[in-house]
Every structure is written in structure tokens, then in C-alpha cells.
Design a protein around this motif. Sequence first.
Motif, PDB file in Angstrom:
ATOM      1  N   ILE A 223       0.120  32.003  21.139  1.00 50.65           N
ATOM      2  CA  ILE A 223      -0.465  30.737  20.704  1.00 50.65           C
ATOM      3  C   ILE A 223      -0.188  30.596  19.201  1.00 50.65           C
ATOM      4  O   ILE A 223      -0.473  31.516  18.435  1.00 50.65           O
ATOM      5  N   VAL A 224       0.368  29.479  18.805  1.00 54.82           N
ATOM      6  CA  VAL A 224       0.662  29.290  17.377  1.00 54.82           C
ATOM      7  C   VAL A 224      -0.051  28.048  16.866  1.00 54.82           C
ATOM      8  O   VAL A 224      -0.346  27.116  17.620  1.00 54.82           O
ATOM      9  N   LYS A 225      -0.337  28.084  15.542  1.00 52.70           N
ATOM     10  CA  LYS A 225      -0.950  26.924  14.901  1.00 52.70           C
ATOM     11  C   LYS A 225       0.100  26.235  14.040  1.00 52.70           C
ATOM     12  O   LYS A 225       1.068  26.864  13.606  1.00 52.70           O
ATOM     13  N   THR A 226      -0.163  24.976  13.747  1.00 47.40           N
ATOM     14  CA  THR A 226       0.756  24.235  12.871  1.00 47.40           C
ATOM     15  C   THR A 226       0.788  24.907  11.501  1.00 47.40           C
ATOM     16  O   THR A 226      -0.265  25.118  10.894  1.00 47.40           O
ATOM     17  N   GLY A 227       1.950  25.264  11.039  1.00 51.59           N
ATOM     18  CA  GLY A 227       2.073  25.879   9.727  1.00 51.59           C
ATOM     19  C   GLY A 227       2.073  27.387   9.768  1.00 51.59           C
ATOM     20  O   GLY A 227       2.182  28.038   8.740  1.00 51.59           O
ATOM     21  N   GLN A 228       1.984  27.948  10.970  1.00 56.13           N
ATOM     22  CA  GLN A 228       1.987  29.407  11.081  1.00 56.13           C
ATOM     23  C   GLN A 228       3.423  29.924  11.030  1.00 56.13           C
ATOM     24  O   GLN A 228       4.346  29.292  11.553  1.00 56.13           O
ATOM     25  N   LEU A 229       3.617  31.066  10.392  1.00 63.86           N
ATOM     26  CA  LEU A 229       4.955  31.650  10.296  1.00 63.86           C
ATOM     27  C   LEU A 229       5.423  32.084  11.680  1.00 63.86           C
ATOM     28  O   LEU A 229       4.716  32.824  12.370  1.00 63.86           O
ATOM     29  N   ILE A 230       6.578  31.617  12.112  1.00 60.95           N
ATOM     30  CA  ILE A 230       7.062  32.035  13.426  1.00 60.95           C
ATOM     31  C   ILE A 230       8.392  32.773  13.348  1.00 60.95           C
ATOM     32  O   ILE A 230       8.800  33.427  14.300  1.00 60.95           O
ATOM     33  N   ALA A 231       9.083  32.645  12.223  1.00 61.23           N
ATOM     34  CA  ALA A 231      10.328  33.403  12.061  1.00 61.23           C
ATOM     35  C   ALA A 231      10.452  33.707  10.582  1.00 61.23           C
ATOM     36  O   ALA A 231      10.241  32.825   9.754  1.00 61.23           O
ATOM     37  N   GLU A 232      10.760  34.968  10.268  1.00 62.05           N
ATOM     38  CA  GLU A 232      10.745  35.313   8.859  1.00 62.05           C
ATOM     39  C   GLU A 232      12.149  35.568   8.325  1.00 62.05           C
ATOM     40  O   GLU A 232      13.077  35.883   9.067  1.00 62.05           O
ATOM     41  N   GLN A 233      12.206  35.430   7.026  1.00 59.83           N
ATOM     42  CA  GLN A 233      13.434  35.619   6.276  1.00 59.83           C
ATOM     43  C   GLN A 233      14.084  36.960   6.629  1.00 59.83           C
ATOM     44  O   GLN A 233      13.415  37.983   6.682  1.00 59.83           O
ATOM     45  N   SER A 234      15.387  36.943   6.868  1.00 58.82           N
ATOM     46  CA  SER A 234      16.088  38.200   7.118  1.00 58.82           C
ATOM     47  C   SER A 234      17.292  38.237   6.200  1.00 58.82           C
ATOM     48  O   SER A 234      18.225  37.476   6.365  1.00 58.82           O
ATOM     49  N   GLY A 235      17.234  39.088   5.209  1.00 57.38           N
ATOM     50  CA  GLY A 235      18.335  39.139   4.247  1.00 57.38           C
ATOM     51  C   GLY A 235      18.020  38.290   3.029  1.00 57.38           C
ATOM     52  O   GLY A 235      17.025  37.564   2.986  1.00 57.38           O
ATOM     53  N   PHE A 236      18.908  38.387   2.040  1.00 55.84           N
ATOM     54  CA  PHE A 236      18.647  37.739   0.756  1.00 55.84           C
ATOM     55  C   PHE A 236      18.737  36.223   0.868  1.00 55.84           C
ATOM     56  O   PHE A 236      17.827  35.498   0.485  1.00 55.84           O
ATOM     57  N   VAL A 237      19.853  35.731   1.422  1.00 53.29           N
ATOM     58  CA  VAL A 237      19.990  34.287   1.585  1.00 53.29           C
ATOM     59  C   VAL A 237      19.486  33.922   2.973  1.00 53.29           C
ATOM     60  O   VAL A 237      20.196  34.007   3.960  1.00 53.29           O
ATOM     61  N   SER A 238      18.228  33.541   3.036  1.00 50.73           N
ATOM     62  CA  SER A 238      17.594  33.204   4.307  1.00 50.73           C
ATOM     63  C   SER A 238      16.253  32.571   3.973  1.00 50.73           C
ATOM     64  O   SER A 238      15.836  32.575   2.815  1.00 50.73           O
ATOM     65  N   ALA A 239      15.576  32.035   4.960  1.00 51.29           N
ATOM     66  CA  ALA A 239      14.306  31.372   4.662  1.00 51.29           C
ATOM     67  C   ALA A 239      13.331  31.527   5.820  1.00 51.29           C
ATOM     68  O   ALA A 239      13.740  31.715   6.971  1.00 51.29           O
ATOM     69  N   ASN A 240      12.047  31.473   5.483  1.00 49.57           N
ATOM     70  CA  ASN A 240      11.008  31.528   6.513  1.00 49.57           C
ATOM     71  C   ASN A 240      10.996  30.227   7.313  1.00 49.57           C
ATOM     72  O   ASN A 240      11.347  29.171   6.810  1.00 49.57           O
ATOM     73  N   ILE A 241      10.519  30.332   8.551  1.00 50.63           N
ATOM     74  CA  ILE A 241      10.346  29.131   9.367  1.00 50.63           C
ATOM     75  C   ILE A 241       8.928  29.135   9.912  1.00 50.63           C
ATOM     76  O   ILE A 241       8.436  30.173  10.395  1.00 50.63           O
ATOM     77  N   HIS A 242       8.276  27.996   9.811  1.00 55.34           N
ATOM     78  CA  HIS A 242       6.899  27.872  10.263  1.00 55.34           C
ATOM     79  C   HIS A 242       6.820  26.948  11.447  1.00 55.34           C
ATOM     80  O   HIS A 242       7.649  26.051  11.611  1.00 55.34           O
ATOM     81  N   SER A 243       5.781  27.160  12.234  1.00 55.02           N
ATOM     82  CA  SER A 243       5.639  26.329  13.419  1.00 55.02           C
ATOM     83  C   SER A 243       5.292  24.901  13.005  1.00 55.02           C
ATOM     84  O   SER A 243       4.360  24.676  12.235  1.00 55.02           O
ATOM     85  N   PRO A 244       6.017  23.931  13.506  1.00 55.33           N
ATOM     86  CA  PRO A 244       5.720  22.548  13.135  1.00 55.33           C
ATOM     87  C   PRO A 244       4.585  21.948  13.963  1.00 55.33           C
ATOM     88  O   PRO A 244       4.118  20.858  13.666  1.00 55.33           O
ATOM     89  N   VAL A 245       4.172  22.650  15.017  1.00 57.42           N
ATOM     90  CA  VAL A 245       3.151  22.105  15.918  1.00 57.42           C
ATOM     91  C   VAL A 245       2.198  23.238  16.289  1.00 57.42           C
ATOM     92  O   VAL A 245       2.436  24.399  15.955  1.00 57.42           O
TER      93      VAL A 245
END
Lengths: 305, 335, 444
Positions: free
Chosen positions: C53-75
Motif C-alpha cells: 500500500i503506498v501513499k501519495t508522495g511516498q518513495l517507491i524507487a530510489e536513486q541508483s548510482g550518481f546520475v539518477s533520481a528518486n521516484i515517488h508515488s504520484p497516487v
Amino acid sequence: MNGVVIATIITISSVGIIAAIILYWASQKFKVFEDPRIDEVEDALPSANCGGCGFPGCRPFAEACVKADDLEDLDCPVGGNETMMAVAKVLGKKVSEKAKMVAVMKCNGATQFRKKHTEYDGALNCTIQHNLYGGETACQYGCLGLGECVDACGFDAMYMDPETELPVIIEDMCTACGACVEACPKDIIELRPVGKKSKRIFVSCVSHEKAGPSKKACSVACIGCGLCFKECKYDAIKIENVLAYIDPIKCVLCRKCVVVCPTSAIWEVNFPARKVKPTIEEKTKLTEIKEIDLIKTAKVNSKKR
Amino acid sequence: MLKLIVSLSPHQLGKNSVEKLMYGVIIALIPILIASVWFYGWGAIVVSLTAVISAIVFEFLISKYILKIGNTIGDGSAALTGLLLAFNLPSNLPIWLIIIGVFVAIVIGKMSFGGLGNNPFNPALVGRVFLLISWPVQMTSWPIPSPASEKFLGYTDVVTGPTLLGQMSEAMRNGESMKVFSDRIPNYFEILTGSVGGSIGEIAGFALIAGFVYMLARKVITWHIPISILSTVFIFSRILWLVNPEKFIIPFFHLFSGGMLFSAIFMATDYVTSPMSKKGQIVFGVGIGILTIVIRIWGAFPEGVSFAILLMNATVPIINMYMKPKRFGETIKEK
Amino acid sequence: MLKTFAKGGIHPPENKFSADKKVERLPIPKKVSVPVSQHIGAPSKVIVKKGDIVKTGQLIAEQSGFVSANIHSPVSGKVFKIDLVTDTSGYRHQAIIINVEGDEWDEKIDRSEELKKDFDLTSEEIIKKIQEAGIVGLGGATFPSHIKLMPPKGMKSEVLIINGVECEPYLTSDHRLMLEKAEEMLVGIKILMKALNVKKAIIGIENNKEDAIEHINSFLKDYSGVEVVPLKVQYPQGGEKQLIKSVINREVPSGELPISVGAVVHNVGTAYAVYEAVQKNKPLFERVVTITGKSLKNPANYLVRFGTPISNLIDVAGGLPEDTGKIIGGGPMMGKALNTTEVPVAKGTSGILILPKEESKRREVKPCIRCAKCIEVCPMGLEPYLLMTLAEKAMHERSEKEDVMDCIECGSCSYTCPSDRPLLDYIRLGKIQVGAMRRAKSMK
């Protein structure tokens, strides 16, 4: 009058003599010692300059052969064993026999098996299209059909079949130089041993897609079901990433896997016809190499450029 | 089902086309055609029409049946080549000679290299120079212009006479002082408004300049080639004149006489045979300017601009090789 | 005279149909598919699994490596599965598919609308917050923003340039943002200035957005050091290197980053996202997307949650017109043609453009007449005609020498070519070839 003639003769001959002296001096001064064996080796090579050996042409390859202590790592795929034997003879070195290879096209996604969902409209070059998206069909692994491999082939051993929009390799003319393998951005073409009496069995698909989408995209795709794997008693079939691969060295050409494949993704080439044909009719139609209408093919290809 | 089209960006295309550029040049040539009809009568029309029609016919036959690249007359380049060649010919040239000239221009000068975009030499000039060397008498018996207000000339009822440049080289050979000679020639207003003999396109400097301005406004060509040719001609002949005004004529004479203006504006700016970068175009123009004056003063022919352009055409690949446009961020890189 | 860049450039028709349409919230779809590679660099690592179960704005995928970015749940909702989904790249890539249930936001996020001007954070804290919020360049390049805020050793940033140019025809998302969220954006700029330790920020805006220029100017007295520069309407004014040249008249050397001339460029959308991340603790999970096209009924601007299929957007804009030829993610000059209508909106989607059939087909390719128009318009001073030939003939070394890697892929050459030659297609091929050659060399 006489004076003119004599003056002319003197001038011209002295110019000639001076030029000869300069040329002689230059040829001595800039002389480069070259191993005479390089020429001999080069004579033994096919002079196709295809680059299949990994060198820019036949002469650099000959130089490398002369320089090398051991001919094991050097191979002229075009000339094959005979050429390498001849080279070894010239150099007094030994070379082991290698299996003759042939290029094999591992996508059978002809237009009737693979529906087109989009229309590509741009430069007719596989690499460019590959860089843009997965292709006109739903299969993102299969052949794009723009014929970059055909252009790369220096031996006229390939042509585009206008009906299936797939390239066809003419076995007898293929020298396994590997130019097409390098040209294909999708890595569809593979060099495989020719096999006994040119008989070969291989999986004609490169899709790593899961069974569902794979089957949906193309009716002749390998769906990684593993039936062939179970059927094979010789441990020649591997399934990796939802794709079967037949090891040509372990395969004994028993043809059992061909029968069990539910999508006819496994091909048998140059076998005598079976009594009961397990495969769909179109497949045999595609396997046989057609009488090539060279003019027609050339026209089709030139239109694409 | 909807089949989406997929292609690489850009997805929007501009309004430029080969046709537009070619017809742009043809439109710019119209004032000159009108001026030359005024001065040369029917001859100008007969020569132009013959050249254009035969150019289109040759192009059609070759592109369709020999090269098999489809019909390419639609892009207007054949008509343009024909028209440009016609403007380089005297208005009383026999029709069979015109057709031979067009044949050389289109078939040898252009199509034998593979058609539009592949020819190293300006096809119209190839045709012109071929005619000039092969039939020098016909090619240099220039009709004397007579304004239509006096008499509208027919195709053949022209009186021929030497051009200004012809008179100059005659005078030079006779060792006549150029100071004296320049008093004999008409004044510059007369030269610019067309009362001098020559080929069809060499008449009426005002019409030429109008065409030039039109092409600049439509962005068909840039100013670099014509201006660099004309200024080189001016500067080079001025230096010569300063050295010895007795032997060399005043610079304006070179600028406005003969095919100088016409060639600088229309012949040298041919896309296919001119360099790509602005720097290269200026080098090209300077080369043409110098060669023209050299040929005019020391050469065997009174007029040298065609030869100069053809010679410089041959140097275009090497100019393209070394005259690169200034790269963004390049100056800093080299420091 | 308005400022502009040194050379080249074109002026395609602007077609900004949706410029006066207020940004509206797009209803949350029933199912979203969030791709894990929405940025340049390594795809993020999924940290949820099926059934979570995820909330809006919760981290669902994290940065891997130097050039990368976190992704948060939009819903908010339940993770349905992790599967392959066709994204803007035209290939099927990994994505997290979430079934939407309600809209419950993460507690940390401040959902109030009020403007929060003051902040008291150090540079490092700001960069950390931006990194955690998964902010990437929202102009379209999607380069992770926090990396741009950390200059490499030995280089110092002197000026922050904010890109409000939006030189792409049709697109209006940045324009609307500047009109509607000007103050939030300015606070975001102040935060970025603090993070970079610079005293000066310049907002470059094309002069066809006069209302935005005026609107921002009216707030400037409260924000010292920020300046607005109107720029000439000329494509590609919004190219990073072109913008720097236009605004501060410095040329970024070939093959180097803007920081080498002391400039850091961020998009206005990024500045707004930075404001939300730092002041409201809101990670990046939605953005303004323009949906536009000549034959579309209601071209408009929407605030869209990532992962929403573009078919939803098209539906609210009046449905797919019958004469649709192409659907483009981005603008007509640099956008990518999409191959299905199910492509999810991602961080880099600044607009969806629907082109009618007659405009989407390329014209017949004719031989090059060497008119040199491509050289004239190239903003990088390259020779597109030559690069195309070299790529066709696979002359990689020569291509490299002719600076093919400097190409910014703006498409001016293909746009202007009278012979309709696919110049940029082949220049891209040249870049691929040279890239492969360089990799092979560095392997040796």
C-alpha cells in the motif's frame, strides 16, 4: 636550324638525367624495408578487403600474420580453412582447422506474422530507427526491415524479400565475414557453424519478451515455454530470459524440438522433407531461397535509399 | 485502427523548397529579360525560349530514360540553367548553336554527373564556354542594342559591333593610352541603363541590381559572393590604375562592363558550385575577382569572368575543406 | 535591440493555442504506471513490491548510482504489479503499476496553498532536500537537478540562469507557470541561489510572453539579485548554451558544461518544484503538461500526476481528432513521437502535441543542392550537410573531427532544408557512431 635541334636534345636529355638522379636518390633515401613474406601472404588471401578478420583490409591482416608468433587468433573467415592453411604454409607456421560458419537470420517476423501498429517515417536506416523506438510492430526485438545488413554485405549474399520485409541470406555466397552481424542494431544475425551437410537447427527469434506480449506481437515468436528444453536429451537447449537457444555444438540434429515447438519458432534447414509436416505451410515457403530477381531486388533497394 | 506515424524530430518542416529557390532566381531574371527585349527586340525572346525549352526537353529525356531518377524538370533547375545560358549568349545566335550549347550545359555539364546537386561546374557556363571556344566568330559578333523607342528589332536584323571590353583589348593591343580610351566610351549612366553591346543578360545594370535586391530580400542568396567579387574587382583594378593610369583603365569600367555584374550576381552564386561557408564564399569571390581582371588585362579573351568562375568552381571542394564556419565555443577551446 | 544568441536559429510559427488557458488539475486516473527511468542516467531501484500500500508522495524507487533520481508515488493505492510498459523512449521498460484508491498524501507534505517565503537552510541541506524530492530538469532534458547544484572541484558558479524561454512552438506549460505561480517560482529561485552561493539570478524569457515578463517584474523588488531579461523570439533560444550566450554573452566551450563559464541553468518548472520540495516537503510527482494541436477541440494546460496515460489527457481535451497523424511528447522541434496512446506522463513530458496527418508526413527527399541554408541556421556553427554524408558513409573519425558531438539536436537544419533531407536523423546516427567509437577506444 641544327643548333636548335642540338640544343633541344641536350636540354631534354640533361633534364632526364637530373630527374633520374633525383629519383634514384629519393628511392634510396626513403626506402622502407618490407618483409617479402607479406606480399606472399597477401597473395594467398582472397583480397576481398571485407574486414571480417578484424583488420581494415587484407594487407594489414597479412602484416599481422607475418608478425604473429601464433596463427591461432588470426582467422580469415572468407577464405576459411584452405586460405589459412596456405598462409600457414607460406609462413611455416601451424594452424588448426576451424568449423566453417554461416550467417543465420534469427527473426521470422514476416508481415503476415507480425502486425504493424505504427508507421515509421524517416531516414531508411535501421540504426536510426532503432534509436528512435522499438519498431513498427509490437515486438521491440525483431527485425526492422530497412536492410542495413544487406548494405553491409560485401559479397552480395543478402537481399531484402519485398514480401516478408525481411533480409534473406544466400547460404552459398555467405562467407561469414560478420559484417551483417555488426551492422544489425538489434543483434538478430548470428554466425553459426554450417553443420554436417549444411543441416542446421536454430531458434529463429530473439525476443526476450514474456510469453503473453510476445505471442500477441508475433505469432512465430519464441515464448520461452520450455517444451523444447524438456524434449532435448542432449542438453543442447538453454532457456535464458524467456528465450530458447540451441547450442550448435551439442545439437545432434535429431529434429525433435522442431516438432514440439508450439509457435514454429525453431527452424530446420536443409533437411529432407518430412512425411507429416508439422509446421505451417508458410514456414517452408520462407525457408527456401527464392530464385532471386536481381534487377527487382536492386530496384527495391535503391528506392529505399 | 489508427496507425500512428513515428519519426525523429523535428516534426515540423519549414516552407523552403528547391522549387521556391529556383523560381526565385527566375523571377529575379525577369526585369533583365524585359530590358533586353527592349534593346535587342525579338532576338532576346527567341534565344531565351529556345534555350529554356531545349533545356527542359534534355533534362526530361535524361532524367527519365537514362538516369531513371524520375522526372526532375519540376524543380525548375533545368529551366533556370537554360535561361542563364541564354542570358550569356548574343541575341542573334543561330538556333542550332543554342541547342548545342544547351546540350553541353545540361547533358555534359549537369546530368553526366548525376543531376542536380552533383555537378562540379556551373552548367550554364560550361555550355557558354564550349560555344565560345568552338564558335568564336558567332559568339563574339555582338548585336548593337537599339532601344525599342527607336526601332523594335527583329531576330536577324541586328547590326553587330564589338563590346566595350572588345574595344578595350583592341585599344590595349594598339598601345593606346587608357586615358584617351576612357574618353571615347559612353558614360556610366548609359552603361547602367543598357546602351552597350553584349550578351542578353549583360544589358541594363539597373535591372541586374533590381534582381539582386529581390533575391536578397527573398533570402534566395546572401550578399557574400557578389559583393566580394565586385569589391575585389574594384580594389584590384584600382591598384593597377594607381600604378599606371596610362596602361590600365579606371576601376568603374571593369565593374560595369561586360558580364561582370550579371556573372557576379547570377552565375557565381549558383548553389551547387559555390562554397558552403560564408568565409569560403568570400574567398571564392575574391578569387573570381582577381582572375577576371587578370584574364581581361593579360589574357587572350577580352572577357574573363566565365573562365574565372569555372576555375574557381574547381577549387570549391578544397575551399569547403578548409573554410569552416566558426563553431560555437571554438575560440575558447583553442586557448 | 533584444538580446539573442550569436548565430543561426530559425523562427517557426509559434502556434501557442493554449497560452491563455489556466492550469487545471487533471482527475486522477484509476491506474497509473510509473516508469522507473524518467530521467537521464541509471534507472531507479524499485523498493516496493506487489501488493504494497503506498501513499501519495511516498518513495517507491530510489536513486541508483550518481546520475539518477528518486521516484515517488504520484497516487495512493495498492501496487498492482511491476511490469514492462512502453514509455516515451518507444521501448518497453520497467514500471510500477499502481491501482488508485482515494488520494491520501504522505503526512510530511504541507498541502496548504499559502506562500512560504522564508527559509533558513544551508546549501547542503537544500541540495539534500532537492535530491530526496527526486527533482530533475523539467525543461525536457531531465538531468537530475541536485548534480547541477554541486559544481565540480575547481569550478565556481557565478550566476544562476533561469530558463523561461519556452522557444518550442505550441508549448505553454512554462508560460502558464510563470503567470500563475510567479512568486513561488521566485522563492524557488532564491533557494537555488542560496544552494549555489550566487548573488545573481537572471530569468530569460522570450519576448512573445510579455504578460509573463511584466507579471514577474512586478514582484522583483522583494527579490534582490533576480533580474528578468526579455529575449528575441528565435529558436533555439532555450538551448542551454544559446541561452547563456544570449543572457551573459559567454560561449560554453565545445564539449564542456555550462559551469565552465560560471553559469548554471535551471528551468522555471524546476524552480517551482524546488520551492515545493524545500518549503512544502512535496516531492516531484506531478507537473504542468500542455495538451495541444491544431485539430484538437480544447487545447489546454493540466497539472498531471506522473504515470497517467496520455489517453486520459487527450480525452479531457476533446478526444483524439480523426485526422491524427502523430502524437508527440514535447514540442514539434525536439519532442519524441509516441507509438501508442498509453504512454505514461513522466517527469520530462512538458507537453503532448497532436499533429494532423498532412503535417506529420515527411516530404520526399531530394538531392542536396548545397544551398548552405543548414549552415546558416545551425546555432552551433556546424555543417549539417557534411555530417549527414559522413554518417551515411560511416566515416566516424572525420565526423568526430567535424565536431558532430557538439550538435544540440535542435532540428533547425532539417526544418530549413529545401530538399527535405533528413539531416538530423543522420547526424544522430553520426553521434551514435562516434559515441560507440569512443567507448571502444576507451575500452582498449
